[in-house]
Write an enzyme that holds these catalytic residues in place. Sequence first.
Site, short mmCIF file in Angstrom:
data_model
loop_
_atom_site.label_atom_id
_atom_site.label_comp_id
_atom_site.label_asym_id
_atom_site.label_seq_id
_atom_site.Cartn_x
_atom_site.Cartn_y
_atom_site.Cartn_z
N SER A 1 0.79 -1.24 0.00
CA SER A 1 0.00 0.00 0.00
C SER A 1 0.82 1.28 0.00
CB SER A 1 -0.92 0.03 1.21
OG SER A 1 -2.09 -0.66 0.90
N LYS B 1 0.34 3.36 -2.96
CA LYS B 1 -0.83 4.24 -3.13
C LYS B 1 -0.40 5.72 -3.11
CE LYS B 1 -3.96 0.91 -0.94
NZ LYS B 1 -4.58 0.48 0.34
N TYR C 1 -3.61 -2.35 -10.51
CA TYR C 1 -3.55 -2.20 -9.05
C TYR C 1 -2.63 -3.26 -8.41
CZ TYR C 1 -5.04 -2.08 -4.18
OH TYR C 1 -5.04 -2.01 -2.80
N TYR D 1 -4.62 3.43 8.11
CA TYR D 1 -5.95 2.81 8.22
C TYR D 1 -6.61 3.20 9.54
CZ TYR D 1 -3.60 0.16 4.62
OH TYR D 1 -2.88 -0.19 3.54
N VAL E 1 1.22 -3.80 3.72
CA VAL E 1 1.17 -5.11 4.38
C VAL E 1 2.43 -5.95 4.12
CG1 VAL E 1 -1.35 -5.25 4.58
CG2 VAL E 1 -0.22 -6.17 2.54
N1 GLU Z 1 -2.26 -5.21 -2.03
C1 GLU Z 1 -2.91 -5.03 -0.78
C2 GLU Z 1 -4.40 -5.11 -0.96
O1 GLU Z 1 -4.96 -4.45 -1.79
C3 GLU Z 1 -2.51 -3.72 -0.18
C4 GLU Z 1 -2.91 -3.63 1.23
C5 GLU Z 1 -1.94 -2.95 2.13
O2 GLU Z 1 -0.72 -2.92 1.91
O3 GLU Z 1 -2.40 -2.44 3.13
O4 GLU Z 1 -5.06 -5.87 -0.29
#
Ligand code: GLU
Length: 308
Positions: free
Chosen positions: A67, A70, A192, A244, A262
């Site tokens: 993430s 992002k 993505y 989050y 993650v």
């Molecule tokens: N590729 C992960 C997902 O979309 C990213 C989540 C993350 O790193 O928090 O579930």
Amino acid sequence: MRTSPDYGKVIEQIYKDLNQWERTGKVADYIPVLAEVDPNHYGISVQTLAGESFHIGDTKTTFSIQSISKVFTLALVFHHLGEDLWKSVGREPSGTPFNSLIQLESEQGIPRNPMINAGALVVTDRLLNYFQDPKEELLSFVRCVSNNPNVGYDERVAASELENSDRNRALAHFMKSYGNIHNEVDALMDAYCHQCSLKMNTEDLAKSFQVLVNHGTNPWTGNQLLTLSQAKRLGAVLMTCGFYDESGDFAFRVGMPGKSGVGGGVVAYIPNVLSIAVWSPALNPHGNSTLGIETLERFTTMIGDSVF
Ligand code: GLU
């Protein structure tokens, strides 16, 4: 005038103290390839805007940034779309897990913010609107901000995530029903999952956040990639939504804007001063690196600096 702390000594001390900690939490396993990662990795990199860098531990080993990507997609899309972006995605903390569907129905397919999966999917969808080859475009952006032409996608991780993308597909289809996803869901998922699979090490990550430390101008090339206002807005989103449903606690403990993934990476920064990246793959129940957050809390405490 205050002299700058010895960042090298500070991270050495933190590493020495925390490396002996038992790794509480667990490696992400909902993407099977991520479950293969050794939870004992630990590395810290600091990059200052003045041009110094300090590293300790596993700072050369690449890992899946997940993430954290992002932030790069958001920077690229925000640069092109400008303020119109906020018609399709909000900027309020969600207080829900990263992959939650719950708020989307009551909020008519407009995700709370670009750092939860729903919001990131909208942002990546706009990347597809803008570029013929969005994957290549994102890659060259990341190579440029990290000043490393060797950054690449991990095809094994991307394939593993694609095979296990039911939840993200559900989010995308649901938002498409509200008209907030414009492209085919298959094409969106491909872009993505690749963006999440970007492999970088902590040295690359610390360098790549220098563009935010430097208020939108990439220090490695001198190019302005975000306006002052956009860099401010992006930092505000990271401060309030980067972790989050643990974003408030992260701000409270650490006092820097930042982003986790993650894969166990965490990056944060103090404008004008420095960026710091930590990698430790064992995650707490919110999906954030346990040791990563502890490291950053100790770092701002020991250097006596933060954004506050
Ligand atoms: N590729 C992960 C997902 O979309 C990213 C989540 C993350 O790193 O928090 O579930």
